[in-house]
Design a protein around this motif. Sequence first.
Motif, PDB file in Angstrom:
ATOM      1  N   GLU A  45       2.987  81.852  22.413  1.00  0.00           N
ATOM      2  CA  GLU A  45       4.280  82.196  23.007  1.00  0.00           C
ATOM      3  C   GLU A  45       4.155  82.192  24.531  1.00  0.00           C
ATOM      4  O   GLU A  45       3.328  82.903  25.100  1.00  0.00           O
ATOM      5  N   LYS A  57       6.234  82.830  28.085  1.00  0.00           N
ATOM      6  CA  LYS A  57       7.417  83.487  28.624  1.00  0.00           C
ATOM      7  C   LYS A  57       7.618  83.125  30.078  1.00  0.00           C
ATOM      8  O   LYS A  57       6.664  83.086  30.857  1.00  0.00           O
ATOM      9  N   GLU A  74      10.853  87.522  31.417  1.00  0.00           N
ATOM     10  CA  GLU A  74      10.811  88.342  30.203  1.00  0.00           C
ATOM     11  C   GLU A  74      11.291  87.581  28.970  1.00  0.00           C
ATOM     12  O   GLU A  74      11.231  88.107  27.865  1.00  0.00           O
ATOM     13  N   ASP A  75      11.769  86.372  29.153  1.00  0.00           N
ATOM     14  CA  ASP A  75      12.324  85.607  28.034  1.00  0.00           C
ATOM     15  C   ASP A  75      11.320  84.569  27.549  1.00  0.00           C
ATOM     16  O   ASP A  75      10.689  83.869  28.340  1.00  0.00           O
ATOM     17  N   THR A  76      11.174  84.469  26.248  1.00  0.00           N
ATOM     18  CA  THR A  76      10.318  83.444  25.643  1.00  0.00           C
ATOM     19  C   THR A  76      11.030  82.106  25.686  1.00  0.00           C
ATOM     20  O   THR A  76      12.206  81.998  25.305  1.00  0.00           O
ATOM     21  N   CYS A  77      10.324  81.063  26.171  1.00  0.00           N
ATOM     22  CA  CYS A  77      10.963  79.750  26.259  1.00  0.00           C
ATOM     23  C   CYS A  77      10.209  78.659  25.512  1.00  0.00           C
ATOM     24  O   CYS A  77      10.759  77.577  25.291  1.00  0.00           O
ATOM     25  N   SER A  97      11.356  85.917  19.660  1.00  0.00           N
ATOM     26  CA  SER A  97      10.003  85.380  19.492  1.00  0.00           C
ATOM     27  C   SER A  97       9.857  84.635  18.180  1.00  0.00           C
ATOM     28  O   SER A  97       8.760  84.548  17.622  1.00  0.00           O
TER      29      SER A  97
END
Length: 484
Positions: A264, A266, A269-272, A424
């Motif tokens: 994962e 990020k 703070e955002d998972t991309c 996620s």
Amino acid sequence: MAATGHLQRISASLAVFLGLFGILQTGNCDEQVPLILWTSEGISLPSQSPPTAGHIVEQQQLAAYLEKALTEGPRNVVLFLQDKMSIEDFTMYGGAFGNKQDSVFPNLEGALMSSSSPLVLPAVSWPASNAVIGQLQDQLETSPLYMDPETLSQLRLNASSPALLVFRLPYGIGADLMSAKEILSGNDEVIGQVLSTMKAQSVPYTAIYTALRPSREAASLSIEAGLGGGRSLLQARGGYRERERERERQRRIKEKAEIYGPVEFKEGEDTCILLWAKGLTVSILRSGSWEVQDLTSSTFGKEARLKLDGSRCDKTKARLVLNYEDVLRHRDFKLIFAMSQRHYKVSARRWFTLDAVELEYDGNKATFNGSRNIYAPAEYSYRCESVTNFRWPLLIPHSSKDPANQWRVSFEDFQIQGFNVSGSEFSYASDCAGFFSPGIWMGLMTSLLMVLVLTYGLHMIMQLRTMDRFDDPKGPAISVPQTE
């Protein structure tokens, strides 16, 4: 006389082996796995006394056993590492190991019969068995090579230089125990193929067969296989079965928790970006043979210490960089996934493609093109059972001169998403499996053949014609005048 003495030693070894297995069969083996060590035919080791019945071999004692075997025995080690295994797998499915005649371990039993000094440890703590690779690596001072029987035939071993060859074997239990029996039988065939290849190369070796975790509880296996757990009152069977169901439920919950999550990345703070695979291996061609390394444990799971330096993502481009150390003799090794998305007017929607998979190693680069085969709608993830650059390749080298032709990359049960990630978890997967499966093609071809036969038959019937004139038996016969 020499042959008689050898047979007596084999019989004695098997007697000890069977005795230990028989004693431990009724014990609780929930936290232990067996370990079997033997050498190639004609190679003898100093006998090592097996532990007493009921004794659990811990990591330090196991290291002493391995050190003694490798100090005076062959240093080409073949490690068969099964995902799960317990003592009951041998007592239930073995021939010489248990009371059944239809053994699923003929190759393993044959190897033990041909070895003059096999070592059997029926109860090894599973943390100690997990450390076997590390202990062998320290004692042999060489890195493990994760192999399969096909690549082993291309590898040339030398008796003077040590080698650690690791063969991962699966284990699974479905709704019935026949699935476990079939998998164990398949694993024994793999063992037979590997030992035959080693024998053909005439290189002495030390073989080890063990597992990472115990497979199942002894009581549960006995009940499900119909072996019985001893005398019990009929009225007590209901409660006992309830306890076994609860144990099975807890085991499934534990196995589900052991499934590792995806890689994962990020941005803030955002998972991309999300990446997951059941298996990941890379290979390089050196001196006419393929050297293989498994990167699954280094990439996924709780034990992975993977760095994602160099990764980035935005609305149109995404780049995931997996940084490794010491991969196939390369100190700095990177596995890079380059993705992009754009709007296509024909389909009136946005699609993302895996443009390239790159390998960077010590200043060199090998690039595989994936945009032709690996794509999905921008709001979906992409999933495929197998993604490789060989054997039905989805990854294609840019040119015949690209260094990528010297590399092999293989993903098993591959899934990736570089855009529109929510939380996620992966979005709905666009699978690579085509609509026309082999079964569908078979049905279509069979239907087409039947239609052609029917059409030909109707055509023949429609071509039938009756005679214009018939001979009347009551009237004068038809005569044809003859002229001279």
